[in-house]
Enzyme design. Structure first.
Site, PDB file in Angstrom:
ATOM      1  N   LYS A  60      -1.628  -7.930 -16.232  1.00 41.51           N
ATOM      2  CA  LYS A  60      -2.926  -8.456 -15.097  1.00 41.51           C
ATOM      3  C   LYS A  60      -3.677  -7.746 -14.635  1.00 41.51           C
ATOM      4  CE  LYS A  60      -1.088  -8.889 -10.968  1.00 41.51           C
ATOM      5  NZ  LYS A  60       0.099  -8.672 -10.002  1.00 41.51           N
ATOM      6  N   GLN A  81       1.062  -1.329   0.347  1.00 41.07           N
ATOM      7  CA  GLN A  81      -0.047   0.233   0.247  1.00 41.07           C
ATOM      8  C   GLN A  81       1.118   1.448  -0.694  1.00 41.07           C
ATOM      9  OE1 GLN A  81      -3.135  -1.319   3.277  1.00 41.07           O
ATOM     10  NE2 GLN A  81      -4.809  -0.517   1.742  1.00 41.07           N
TER      11      GLN A  81
HETATM   12  C1  R5P Z   1       2.470  -7.517  -7.132  1.00 42.15           C
HETATM   13  O1  R5P Z   1       2.442  -5.932  -8.039  1.00 42.15           O
HETATM   14  C2  R5P Z   1       3.873  -8.127  -7.073  1.00 42.15           C
HETATM   15  O2  R5P Z   1       4.879  -7.205  -7.606  1.00 42.15           O
HETATM   16  C3  R5P Z   1       4.311  -9.573  -6.808  1.00 42.15           C
HETATM   17  O3  R5P Z   1       3.559  -9.765  -7.921  1.00 42.15           O
HETATM   18  C4  R5P Z   1       2.804  -9.917  -5.763  1.00 42.15           C
HETATM   19  O4  R5P Z   1       2.400  -9.201  -4.561  1.00 42.15           O
HETATM   20  C5  R5P Z   1       2.479 -11.156  -5.755  1.00 42.15           C
HETATM   21  O5  R5P Z   1       1.023 -11.668  -4.951  1.00 42.15           O
HETATM   22  P1  R5P Z   1       0.368 -13.157  -5.296  1.00 42.15           P
HETATM   23  O6  R5P Z   1       1.779 -14.566  -5.085  1.00 42.15           O
HETATM   24  O7  R5P Z   1      -0.355 -13.145  -3.990  1.00 42.15           O
HETATM   25  O8  R5P Z   1      -0.245 -13.196  -6.737  1.00 42.15           O
END
Ligand code: R5P
Length: 312
Positions: free
Chosen positions: A193, A97
């Site tokens: 994404k 955040q």
């Molecule tokens: C997002 O902006 C981060 O760089 C990671 O891609 C993310 O925090 C990964 O989280 P999760 O494994 O829960 O998708």
């Protein structure tokens, strides 16, 4: 042996702190980092730190106890008249955040910066911040290192023919591009994404040519695993061959370890910025140590040398 240099650790990364001390050829500083009977954190620095250059190693992944141990250790060392205190935070938690992009949300990365400064930290040493702008949330120096050299060394013999470096979301393109350059000017692809809600990652499109190629996904954090598993499925749909993922900070919440093992990712490489719970360790996860990188940075900070050669 470095003069007046002391390294202490909370409970979050004790093994890593010992490895860093081995690199520096010093003994880990003695500190009691325990609990009162109600669970409250109790700290006692058990050696003299007056006039010393003190480094406290502690990542701030959950539980929040890790952050609190760090804050109280900084306070204890400050009140014991250390000359300078560097918080060595291999994984800077609460970084996701980082802006007020919706109504009524905190900027937690700034709150943590305020807490660290008000506890008495004089400098911060950290690796792969979620976003680089967090450096500016501090009014004290921040040495921000990248884990890329550690991954690149490990990938020395990796087959680079027909390899494409993949950013799993648009926010990580710069890091993917830097890695692609270091690996020999490789092409990059980007996963478009979306996050409809926290911890749910939805892949929209793959931008770039991945058909018939091997993919190397680069990310800072692997938490639920949703982002890179989603990316790997999209890459496969587009005709990618072998998929490898390099993620610096292995949060691996819930059953992420098992999900990754069962996913289309064939090789998963992480670092020890976060200590992986024994139940979550498996042969699929290759864990690289960042102790040499941090040890070298601590040596350079202590001896007032430039650390910029480590920023790649
Ligand atoms: C997002 O902006 C981060 O760089 C990671 O891609 C993310 O925090 C990964 O989280 P999760 O494994 O829960 O998708």
């Amino acid at each position: 042996m470095e003069e007046n240099l002391k390294v202490f650790s909370g409970n979050a990364n004790l093994e890593l702190a010992k490895e860093i001390c081995d690199v520096l050829q010093i003994t880990l500083g003695k500190a009691f980092v325990g609990r009162f009977s109600d669970g409250e954190i109790q700290i006692k620095i058990e050696e003299n730190v007056r006039g010393c250059d003190v480094f406290i190693v502690q990542s701030t992944f959950p539980p929040a106890e890790n952050l609190f141990e760090l804050l109280l250790m900084i306070d204890a060392v400050r009140r014991s008249s250390a000359k300078r205190i560097t918080a060595v935070i291999p994984y800077y938690g609460y970084a996701r955040q980082d802006k007020k992009d919706k109504p009524r949300v905190p900027i937690s990365a700034k709150v943590i910066a305020n807490l660290l400064e008000s506890s008495g930290a004089d400098r911060i040493l950290t690796i792969d911040l979620h976003v680089e702008q967090i450096q500016g949330f501090f009014d004290i120096p921040v040495d921000h290192l990248y884990a890329a050299p550690v991954f690149i060394e490990h990938l020395q013999d990796f087959e680079r023919k027909d390899l494409v470096v993949v950013s799993p979301d648009p926010g990580r393109v710069n890091r993917a591009r830097a890695m692609a350059k270091r690996l020999g000017n490789l092409p990059i692809a980007i996963i478009d994404k979306r996050r409809p809600s926290p911890n749910i990652a939805e892949v929209m499109n793959v931008v770039g040519e991945v058909k018939g190629k091997n993919s190397l996904i680069i990310d800072d954090i692997v938490d639920s695993g949703g982002t890179i598993i989603g990316a790997s499925e999209a890459l496969k749909r587009e005709g990618a061959l072998k998929i490898t993922a390099c993620c610096t900070h292995p949060l691996l919440s819930g059953n992420a370890s098992e999900k990754l093992q069962e996913s289309k990712i064939e090789e998963m490489i992480v670092t020890n910025t976060i200590s992986i719970h024994p139940e979550k360790r498996n042969a699929f996860l290759q864990v690289l140590t960042i102790s040499n990188l941090l040890g070298e940075a601590i040596h350079r900070i202590h001896t007032e040398q430039s650390v910029s050669t480590l920023f790649v």
